[in-house]
Design a protein around this motif. Structure first.
Motif: not given
Length: 109
Positions: A21-27, A70-72
């Motif tokens: 599972p990852v946490l994705v953050t956009d600009v 991208v961060q676990p």
């Protein structure tokens, strides 16, 4: 077990099937909870098959070249590793498919 890369002979790094599972953050600072399908030294494929429905339209309109962080996500239940303990990696979208995004990790020096 490594994936067979017949469809991508120009790939620089072998891929390993791995669901994380990852946490994705956009600009814009919006965050999305996704899951890796595979991972390599150079990038990953991030699936949204279990993503909340309201997030899908925003994700499916992404374009190659857009940057993401991208961060676990927290690992374990209850979490053994929290977000403040996991690294955040800068990535660039390579392609968008029906079930997710292929990203290339960027080397920040």
């Amino acid at each position: 077990m490594l994936f067979d890369d017949k469809d991508h002979p120009d790939r620089s790094h072998p891929r390993i099937p791995m669901s994380v599972p990852v946490l994705v953050t956009d600009v814009q600072g919006r965050t999305f909870h996704l899951e890796t399908r595979d991972l390599s030294h150079g990038g990953a494929f991030l699936e949204w098959s279990d993503c909340d429905a309201p997030e899908l339209p925003k994700l499916k309109t992404r374009e190659p070249g857009e940057r993401l962080a991208v961060q676990p996500a927290e690992l374990g239940d209850p979490p053994d590793v929290s977000l403040d303990q996991t690294p955040e990696v800068q990535a660039e979208i390579v392609r968008v498919e029906d079930h997710g995004l292929a990203v290339r990790f960027l080397n920040e020096r």
